[in-house]
Design an enzyme around this catalytic site. Structure first.
Site, PDB file in Angstrom:
ATOM      1  N   THR A 139      24.269  40.509 -28.352  1.00 35.57           N
ATOM      2  CA  THR A 139      25.336  41.496 -28.543  1.00 35.57           C
ATOM      3  C   THR A 139      26.454  41.002 -29.461  1.00 35.57           C
ATOM      4  O   THR A 139      26.829  39.840 -29.431  1.00 35.57           O
ATOM      5  CB  THR A 139      25.957  41.831 -27.178  1.00 35.57           C
ATOM      6  OG1 THR A 139      24.900  42.192 -26.298  1.00 35.57           O
ATOM      7  CG2 THR A 139      26.936  42.980 -27.266  1.00 35.57           C
ATOM      8  N   GLY A 171      26.946  35.249 -22.146  1.00 34.56           N
ATOM      9  CA  GLY A 171      27.047  34.550 -20.856  1.00 34.56           C
ATOM     10  C   GLY A 171      26.668  33.097 -21.013  1.00 34.56           C
ATOM     11  O   GLY A 171      25.598  32.795 -21.526  1.00 34.56           O
ATOM     12  N   GLU A 210      21.776  46.213 -20.259  1.00 38.60           N
ATOM     13  CA  GLU A 210      20.329  46.458 -20.381  1.00 38.60           C
ATOM     14  C   GLU A 210      20.065  47.925 -20.719  1.00 38.60           C
ATOM     15  O   GLU A 210      19.131  48.525 -20.213  1.00 38.60           O
ATOM     16  CB  GLU A 210      19.614  46.100 -19.071  1.00 38.60           C
ATOM     17  CG  GLU A 210      19.817  44.683 -18.620  1.00 38.60           C
ATOM     18  CD  GLU A 210      18.651  43.787 -18.986  1.00 38.60           C
ATOM     19  OE1 GLU A 210      17.511  44.251 -18.956  1.00 38.60           O
ATOM     20  OE2 GLU A 210      18.902  42.623 -19.334  1.00 38.60           O
TER      21      GLU A 210
END
Lengths: 698, 698
Positions: free
Chosen positions: A150, A189, A441
């Site tokens: 992303t 993350g 997702e």
């Protein structure tokens, strides 16, 4: 001070609710968990983490973001052991449990093993995979991975990512670069403070030509010193709505060089000369997505069950308002409206749970079928059709199940009144942690439209006489469209109802699409313009699908006390959802107005019936007090005592007041002269006069 | 590194959206704020707090609970000045604005002035009120009050509170006592660390006889030293879902003595001899509740507008997916489904805003009428009927408007995709702060049922030929029940639709109630058993009521560009809600299936129309960047730049890694020998073989 308790105590009340259940809780629990083995494993995992200091949960509401993150890392060591020593099946069940106990850690762990390792497994050549395994990807001894897809300005549109990977023929390297702010890798993350390497998605550029988005393993930090590699700029994304135990970060690359071999080349290859070889076929990635979505359906059920265990137990012990001469106040679960608030949600959570179990089996069967498949297989097309259909349906399921769960958590919170607003009820964290499931997702709305697009396609195929995959087979039978209720409101009648209405809403979307095409719109534009109808089609199809899977599971069970209750639950789910979507059932004439009134009556009656077994039913969810982590849902019913002692333990009084001298004392000791005649300003003189006059009138 | 921006930039995009609006934004804004004066005052307040250091908002996501609480107290000093020097009207507008900027402080302030002072004003005799004002209740110079009503085991049922106040004739005192854990005062805002006195609600007991719940002003802390008074035990309630700037606490009293004169005696008096004089009439408390609910309706609109300002501006500048050969990606606000996600919510927020304005006027008129009312007034019953009806309607409005706003906030969050999950988007805090509105001041479900109960009563009165108050006057005209659409879908047709359907759902609830009575149920039980139908009646009536008030407000406006747009907005609101509740419109035959399809088409078209003016429309909400506190909603469109710099500012990298040495280094440097053959355990050997075979097949 002695605290005499009113009689019956909350503990006695819950014990009474558990006396003589009309079914065997253990057997019910096994049915809900798919097998006794799964249940036993879950109990083992629950016992293990309840005793492991890193998995302490009672104090998490008062930990800072930094403390939560550090604790996340503490859990890694024990998990690395399990991931490398347990069978995949066992470890998946373990992670399923961890997912509802500790969503932050589940995610951080999933970044390393699900996403980073997953990217290697699906994108690396065998040699590349061996290389990275040798470097320590499995044991984290050498490589701690993260997944850099992303960007700040690009989420859903992966093909539009703007990070570049330019081939430098002279050095046989790629140059990874962030061309502008919007191309900054975002939400990554593990990037903020714990990853050493990243799977970076970037536009492959060779000799000025773009070749699409590929994956490049890029080192972020020195593994000895943990300092950033040259050209790598990393920042911390900071506070989130929930899951603060994950160290999400942003990454900017400034002409960072990686060896050519660090591009994952299982599909597309770049040679030493910069020649690009594209794979012969676009990869079949359905399977991978399907696995993730199946696990999100299961997680939706489990998270909803967690919230419902709390809300239902609390409603059984909370008493409010005495009726008539009865000195004892009424359990709020005995109010019809409170049953209406919770029982349909219990039914829904159970329905989604059985759906998840069946999806898992379908997913495994399909994976096997795909692996065994030969190009000459006569069933090839059937299998591929089924895969495509399940893939589309799973998009809708991911969307509507995660929405249903998020909604359930907040409804459970509200059903506990003010106490649901306390952090220690655990609803706030459950909500905050779960909320991301609706946008990651694949944003739920976008996924619903994808499911709707596939239904429109299935409609067209059915019109052409094609035999459809099982999930949409009802579109093959044109009599479905005009079916009518036999007024029985039986499970079969309910199934007919959903098929009929799904048939009609899909037809509406498809006909709108065709009309738009005929009016000269492009396919893309026609699809966009019928998106509201596509959305409705996906919603109705998905609910009907959940109902069908649940009904089938229940009807396959032996005829016993457990399946009897589950049939009642299935009926409640199906009829309650008909009530919720009643407009379509009336519009397409499956039910008439009187029958819809009967549906409402039946739902009332079914709520009362399920309420009778509500406590044994939520007990069968088999969630330990540690997992639930809410005093309001304590198994033994000691709600107020547990709540009070948790609040006390979490909030010791400070030895000294932190701001009395600076802020409160000056206020209290201010002289009246500081103020201009407050009485007049407030209109209080008038107020006083008015009160006086009122008194005189009495 | 230079960051070249794509063209047009987000700032340029927003400027284009603002070019040539088809209406005057200032005039629109005045209409939405009720008057130019209100708007100007709001702008003044916004400028003031944007400059006041205590009202800094950009850093609140990263403050701890203790820091938030301390900052709350910092704001008191400036506000005490305003509350004692501004007119009530001006100050109310100020607090309305504070309520959306800083809900925690608004609540803490409201505890002192709305609840504690309100209890004195409504319950104290003139002498008692003077006494407490002399002690410093207005300027907080001597008394900082809190409101101790709720107990651990009692919320909604105030009459069931268990704290006791026993009269001790010998000393002329009351003894305040907490008899058991469940009677602990709970959630008491200000008790944990900032209040000196509490208005304590307790059961009055004299000579062993209970006289119901009365209010006793009880000192909690010494005003010089801030130590707890003897017998007073106070604890901190700790973390909450939101509004952590309020120091909610619990209080346990162990035989605490207060002088007899500290019982508020405007209504019930206790004499020196312990003789109780009850008031001649049960107090008319409708008025007070009405004020609170009116302000919650307005707050729902304002909070929804705040979230929508962010979501709509973001949707205008966010681009995703290029269509056809267009290199520039599409603004997500241009997708029909995205318009569907946001435009109806914009319409709803505006509708609720106008409803709030009209409620405010009605409330003021009614207060005046009540004050001027003589017992001999021939209109007495009409006025009381109207008051009762508005009171019941306001219960439904509080419930459905706060639900609508909470839902809007989360839908706005989801519409921003992943970025909505960042704390800095401000959606997480907006949601967490607002969520309590659905359960406090009456749980929404319970309030809806109260509204439904009143509608059932109105139905009965209409049957008997009684002329009803304006809000439910449609029940007087029996032709409403069987009305049909004229297919115009005009504002008047929509109004007819809502009246027709509300008529029918109220009739259904009332008939169920009567049937239950006739079958021998008590009134209470009959009411409980028809609660689902009562709930539906309240919901449909309330939506129809909001639509009517909005429509009336718009139709009273002069015919100009602003009212033209607002008529479109009103139509969108009315038709979208018809779609949402379509089952009832079909069931009662106001619309047929084709007309319902037309409604859907119309909503699509109206969404597209409102999207055309979406940016000027949210600009008219007149919310400063400071209040919105979200980089995603920046007025100038500098979304990514603002977001990035806020994230950077809030998360400076630590000089030293907090846990690399302790947790990460040992993982990275672990030797492979520690692990049992990970390849086999993971099934990776098989995996590799499989990949190799696959390669051979290519």
């Amino acid at each position: 001070m002695a605290f005499p308790r009113p009689k019956p105590t909350t503990m006695e009340t819950l014990a009474m609710e558990r006396a003589n259940p009309p079914f065997n809780i253990r057997k019910m629990s096994i049915a809900m968990h798919g097998s006794e083995k799964s249940l036993i494993l879950k109990e083992k995992f629950m016992a293990e983490i309840a005793r492991h200091p890193a998995f302490k949960l009672s104090d998490i509401h008062d930990l800072s973001k930094d403390e939560l993150r550090e604790r996340t890392m503490e859990k890694f060591a024990s998990m690395v052991y399990f991931v490398t020593n347990e069978s995949i099946e066992t470890f998946q069940l373990r992670m399923q449990l961890i997912g509802i106990a500790d969503p932050s850690f589940w995610t951080r762990f999933g970044v390393a093993y699900g996403l980073f390792l997953g990217a290697l497994r699906s994108g690396a050549t065998p040699n590349q995979l061996s290389y990275w395994i040798d470097r320590g990807v499995l044991g984290l001894n050498g490589v701690i991975g993260c997944f850099a897809m992303t960007e700040l300005a690009h989420g859903s549109n992966v093909a539009g990512l703007e990070t570049t990977a330019t081939f430098d023929r002279s050095s046989d390297e790629f140059i990874i670069h962030t061309p502008h702010l919007g191309a900054t890798k975002w939400w990554i993350g593990g990037a903020a403070s714990t990853a050493t390497h990243a799977a970076v998605f970037a536009q492959l550029i060779i000799d000025g030509k773009r070749h699409g988005v590929k994956t490049f393993v890029t080192q972020l930090r020195d593994t000895k010193t943990f300092t950033l590699m040259p050209g790598v700029n990393i920042g911390d994304i900071g506070k989130k709505m929930g899951r603060d135990g994950i160290d999400n970060g942003y990454i900017q690359f400034t002409y960072v060089r990686v060896p050519r071999a660090h591009m994952l080349m299982k599909h597309t290859q770049v040679s030493r000369d910069g020649v690009v070889t594209e794979p012969p076929l676009a990869q079949l990635t359905y399977g991978a997505l399907l696995g993730g979505r199946t696990s999100m359906v299961t997680d939706s059920s489990n998270s909803a069950k967690k919230a419902l265990t709390v809300a239902v137990r609390y409603a059984a012990v909370r008493r409010q308002f005495a009726t008539g001469k009865n000195q004892l106040e009424t359990q709020i679960l005995d109010y019809p409206i409170h049953q209406r608030r919770l029982m349909p949600l219990v039914a829904q959570a159970i329905a989604i749970g059985f759906t998840g179990l069946r999806l898992q089996v379908m997913y495994e069967d399909m994976t096997q079928a795909l692996e065994a498949m030969e190009p000459s297989d006569p069933n090839l097309n059937d299998i591929l059709d089924k895969l495509k259909e399940t893939h589309a349906t799973s998009a809708g399921l991911k969307a509507f199940c995660t929405w249903a769960c998020l909604d359930t958590i907040d409804k459970c919170r509200q059903s506990c009144g003010g106490h649901g607003y306390s952090a220690y009820s655990n609803f706030p964290l459950m909500y905050a942690d779960f909320a991301v499931q609706c946008t990651w997702e694949g944003d739920n709305t976008i996924l619903s439209l994808q499911a709707g697009r596939s239904l429109v396609g299935a409609w067209g195929a059915a019109l052409k006489g094609k035999k459809l995959a099982p999930g949409v087979a009802y579109l093959n039978d044109s009599s479905t469209r005009t079916a009518k209720s036999d007024s029985s409101l039986s499970l079969d009648d309910i199934q007919k109802a959903w098929n009929c209405v799904a048939f009609n809403v899909i037809k509406k979307a498809a006909e709108e699409y065709v009309k738009l095409l005929k009016s000269g719109k492009s396919k893309d534009e026609a699809m966009e313009r019928c998106s509201q109808s596509r959305f409705i089609a996906a919603k109705i199809h998905t609910i009907g699908y959940i109902f069908r899977l649940f009904k089938e599971a229940v009807q396959e069970m032996p005829d016993n006390e457990e399946s009897k209750i589950l049939k009642t639950v299935a009926k409640l789910y199906g009829l309650w959802q008909i009530e919720e979507q009643q407009g379509y059932f009336l519009k397409y004439g499956f039910y008439n107005a009187e029958q819809i009134d009967k549906v409402q009556e039946q739902v009332d009656a079914l709520c009362a019936e399920v309420r009778g077994v509500a406590i044994p039913l939520v007990d069968s969810f088999a969630l330990s007090d540690h997992i639930i982590n809410s005093p309001l849902g304590k198994w033994d019913g000691s709600v107020y005592e547990s709540y009070f002692s948790q609040v006390q333990a979490a909030n010791p009084l400070p030895k000294e007041h932190p701001y009395f001298t600076r802020l409160i004392k000056p206020l209290l000791e201010r002289q009246n002269e500081d103020m201009e005649d407050p009485g007049t300003a407030m209109g209080l003189e008038d107020e006083l006069k008015e009160i006086e006059e009122e008194r005189k009138g009495e």
